[in-house]
Design a protein around this motif. Structure first.
Motif, PDB file in Angstrom:
ATOM      1  N   TYR A 134      59.053  61.871  36.147  1.00 31.21           N
ATOM      2  CA  TYR A 134      59.086  61.414  34.725  1.00 31.21           C
ATOM      3  C   TYR A 134      57.756  60.716  34.360  1.00 31.21           C
ATOM      4  N   ASP A 153      59.556  53.954  23.881  1.00 31.22           N
ATOM      5  CA  ASP A 153      60.778  54.016  24.768  1.00 31.22           C
ATOM      6  C   ASP A 153      61.841  54.941  23.811  1.00 31.22           C
ATOM      7  N   ARG A 154      61.901  54.808  22.498  1.00 29.86           N
ATOM      8  CA  ARG A 154      62.768  55.290  21.494  1.00 29.86           C
ATOM      9  C   ARG A 154      62.425  56.782  21.723  1.00 29.86           C
ATOM     10  N   ILE A 156      60.597  58.539  23.952  1.00 28.77           N
ATOM     11  CA  ILE A 156      60.864  59.614  25.427  1.00 28.77           C
ATOM     12  C   ILE A 156      62.473  59.397  25.704  1.00 28.77           C
ATOM     13  N   ASN A 157      63.180  58.548  25.371  1.00 30.54           N
ATOM     14  CA  ASN A 157      64.614  58.687  25.651  1.00 30.54           C
ATOM     15  C   ASN A 157      65.513  59.641  24.814  1.00 30.54           C
ATOM     16  N   TRP A 160      63.787  62.933  26.212  1.00 27.76           N
ATOM     17  CA  TRP A 160      64.408  63.352  27.620  1.00 27.76           C
ATOM     18  C   TRP A 160      66.053  63.764  27.342  1.00 27.76           C
ATOM     19  N   SER A 161      66.811  62.913  26.514  1.00 28.66           N
ATOM     20  CA  SER A 161      68.223  63.037  26.375  1.00 28.66           C
ATOM     21  C   SER A 161      68.351  64.508  25.880  1.00 28.66           C
ATOM     22  N   HIS A 164      67.807  67.060  28.898  1.00 26.56           N
ATOM     23  CA  HIS A 164      68.653  66.939  29.821  1.00 26.56           C
ATOM     24  C   HIS A 164      69.946  67.481  29.117  1.00 26.56           C
TER      25      HIS A 164
END
Length: 199
Positions: A134, A153-154, A156-157, A160-161, A164
Motif C-alpha cells: 500500500y 484519500d479521495r 488513492i481510494n 486503487w478501487s 482492484h
C-alpha cells in the motif's frame, strides 16, 4: 513407505527452510486446486513430508493461507519497487498494470490476499507486507502533486478501487466491451488510471 517419507522430510529440511518450501508448494496447490480442496495433509503429501511436519510451522490451514497471502504481497511489492521512471503519472499507470498482471497470474492468491473470511486473523507478517505494498502505491500517488489529506484519500481510494475493480472483473471475465472495442484490459485500465491521475 515410512522410511521414504522420513527421508523426504529430512531432504526438505536440508534443502532449506521447510516453512518457505511449504508456502511455495501451498501457493502452487491453491492456484491449481482452489481453497476448498486445500488441506495441510494434502500439502504434506505434495511436499513429500510427514503429515505432522507442516504443523511444526502452521497450526492450521488459516496460518498457511496467511503466509501465502503475505508472500503474495511481498512479490507484488518487489515488482512495484522496480517501477520508477521519475514520471509520476507513468509510474502510477505502470503500477496499475503490474497489479492487474499479478492478479491474472496469481488469481487464487490475489483473491486470498483480500478475503477476510479466509483470513479472519491475519498474521503480523501479513499486515506488514500488505502495508508495504500500500505504501508503495501511496508514495507514487503522492508524487503526482501536493494535496491536502482529504484530497489524497479521495485520490488513492479512487485509483486503487479502479485497479482492484479491473483486476476482479478481469478474473471473472466481466470486463465490458462495446461491439468493435478490441482494446485490451491493460490499455483500458491505463487510460482510466491516467485520466484519474491527471484530473
Amino acid at each position: 513407505m515410512r522410511i521414504k517419507t522420513e527421508r523426504a522430510e529430512k531432504k526438505s529440511y536440508h534443502l532449506g527452510d521447510l516453512a518457505s518450501v511449504l508456502v511455495k508448494i501451498g501457493r502452487t496447490m491453491l492456484e491449481r486446486d482452489g481453497l476448498r480442496q486445500f488441506s495441510l495433509r494434502a500439502l504434506a503429501r505434495e511436499a513429500g513430508v510427514s503429515n505432522a511436519a507442516p504443523l511444526h510451522h502452521f497450526r492450521n490451514a488459516d496460518e498457511l493461507f496467511s503466509a501465502c497471502a503475505a508472500q503474495g504481497f511481498r512479490d507484488l511489492s518487489a515488482t512495484l519497487e522496480q517501477l520508477s521512471s521519475n514520471q509520476a503519472v507513468d509510474d502510477v499507470c505502470a503500477m496499475a498494470d503490474a497489479y492487474l498482471n499479478f492478479a491474472i497470474h496469481n488469481p487464487t492468491v490475489f483473491q486470498l490476499m483480500f478475503d477476510r473470511k479466509a483470513l479472519p486473523s491475519p498474521s503480523a507478517e501479513f499486515r506488514t507486507e500488505a502495508s508495504r505494498a500500500y505504501n508503495l502505491l501511496a508514495d507514487a500517488i503522492r508524487a503526482l502533486g501536493q494535496v491536502d489529506e482529504k484530497t489524497f484519500d479521495r485520490r488513492i481510494n479512487a485509483i486503487w478501487s479502479l485497479m482492484h475493480g479491473f483486476a476482479v472483473l478481469e478474473l471473472a471475465d466481466q470486463i465490458c466491451r462495446s461491439d468493435g472495442n478490441s482494446a485490451s484490459t491493460s490499455s483500458m485500465l491505463n487510460s482510466a488510471v491516467r485520466a484519474l491521475a491527471t484530473g
